[in-house]
Design an enzyme around this catalytic site. Sequence first.
Site, mmCIF file in Angstrom:
data_model
loop_
_atom_site.group_PDB
_atom_site.id
_atom_site.type_symbol
_atom_site.label_atom_id
_atom_site.label_comp_id
_atom_site.label_asym_id
_atom_site.label_seq_id
_atom_site.Cartn_x
_atom_site.Cartn_y
_atom_site.Cartn_z
ATOM 1 C CD GLU A 185 -11.820 -3.162 0.207
ATOM 2 O OE1 GLU A 185 -11.602 -4.399 0.230
ATOM 3 O OE2 GLU A 185 -10.943 -2.324 -0.021
ATOM 4 C CD GLU A 204 -7.942 -4.756 3.215
ATOM 5 O OE1 GLU A 204 -7.029 -5.506 2.833
ATOM 6 O OE2 GLU A 204 -9.138 -5.080 3.202
#
Length: 538
Positions: free
Chosen positions: A342, A219
């Site tokens: 995720e 991220e």
Amino acid sequence: MKLSKLKKRLFVMAKNTVIICLVISFLITGCTSILSSDKKQREEFGENWMVIHTDKGEDTINKNIYGHFSEHLGRCIYDGIWIGEDSEIPNTRGIRNDVVEALRRIKIPVLRWPGGCFADEYHWKDGIGPREQRPGMINTHWGMVKETNAFGTHEFLDLCEQLECEAYVAGNVGSGTVEEMQDWVEYMTSDTDSEMANLRRMNGRDKPWRVKYFGVGNENWGCGGNMSPEYYADLYNRFQTYVRSYSGNRIVKIACGPGSENYPWMTTVMERSHRRMNAISLHHYVRGTGNWTKKGSATQFGESDWFALMKNTLTIYPLLEGNIEIMDQFDPRGRIGLFVDEWGTWWDTESGTNPSFLYQQNTLRDAVSAGIFLNAFNNYCDRVKMANIAQTVNVLQAMILTEGGKMIVTPTYHVFEMYTVHHDATMLPFELECSNYQFEDEEIPSIDVSASKDASGKIHLTLCNLNPTKSAELVCELQGTRPSSVTGRVLTADTLNAHNTFDKPEAVRPDAFDKFDFEDNILTATLPPKSVVLLGIE
Ligand code: AHR
């Protein structure tokens, strides 16, 4: 629909339509295709209609779609996995035996670690060597709690060996250096007489580990450094240069992809870096009617929140399509894997627990949502080569919850167990027409499916009925197969929010399912409301 009624309609159809063609087609193909011959006729067989092309499967459902994710967050690693060698809870070299056994039962294929956001502030050298000498740090992302580094590289790779799964290590781009990342890969995987390999030997591990998957950042558009896609892509190109394949360990390099619909990120990173990556990640979390600050309760909700989660979960389909379309532009031959590393539901943390620890309960609603996600990954398995639900133990949509020495498994765990039949099986294409699940003035499809054929030729269907109040009568034509036996299992419960607790650990668990019938190549089944059904066809 009753089988007798269906047969009667078949008979009428056969009489009234081109009977000779049907006979010829039967003689040539060896299977009846009566029901798929005309869409109009198809509609006659009820609102839920499906044709499965059991002889047309091409793509393999990579078992890594059933992967997991474990972060230094809350009680995932500490308590959930690592309890230390001196704990009274049964363990092997400090790792909980009950958790390892439970994860082996669902055939965990791959485990991602150490984060998440934690990965971009993790300095691996703090987590090797004698435990009492390891420096601590503050876990600034997750509650400013002390991280002892007791669980580090050796412990994680020991865990993977106990689980017999592949290791997926996420490296630090946000606050780490190229040298640090290069050293880590060398430390874990090199068999040469090099400084890092010798350091590993000094720490008690002679032979290198096999670390197949390595993530270059996490991220990085957010907690991993708040970068622009251009800046990240350039950094990715630089960092990945030094992620080497040592001593026969062919490493799969994973670039940081977008969160949900951040298509500009996907476009830029693919454009600038596609030649240098083997895979790119995608993260997607879902919830009900709530928002980012008030996500909603994991257990206290009504039908509006059930409906909202089902609707939001179905966004995985256009999301995969959107991202794959961009990947196709730069990688038309499909070399690069999409790793949804995720995914899952994200609710308000359980009251009375540390809000930064992301501990949440897990109900039948989460299980049906997981069933849909996994069906979608199966259905897009030509591009989706891995997925890792967040997270393994005690965090977000966990498989397992622990309390001291006690351990329970969640409804989502049971879905993973039921879906093991799809691991490395051939995905079967299908057409589905189904009724809508209507709530107030909105509607969504009521059934979600995936199908596969395993190495022994057995066919499996996993079917989710999203509607919590209506059962669904499904008629399914199996093109290319005439079943001789069918078996079934079902996961459902009386209430929307049914879940397992330490007092009632088996409130939600799979049962045998027999609400199906079959004749020739027609299978009919009645899917109970709010359920996940597994059918095995031989
Ligand atoms: O899974 C929890 C967090 O969600 C991860 O650390 C991060 O990558 C994502 O935002």
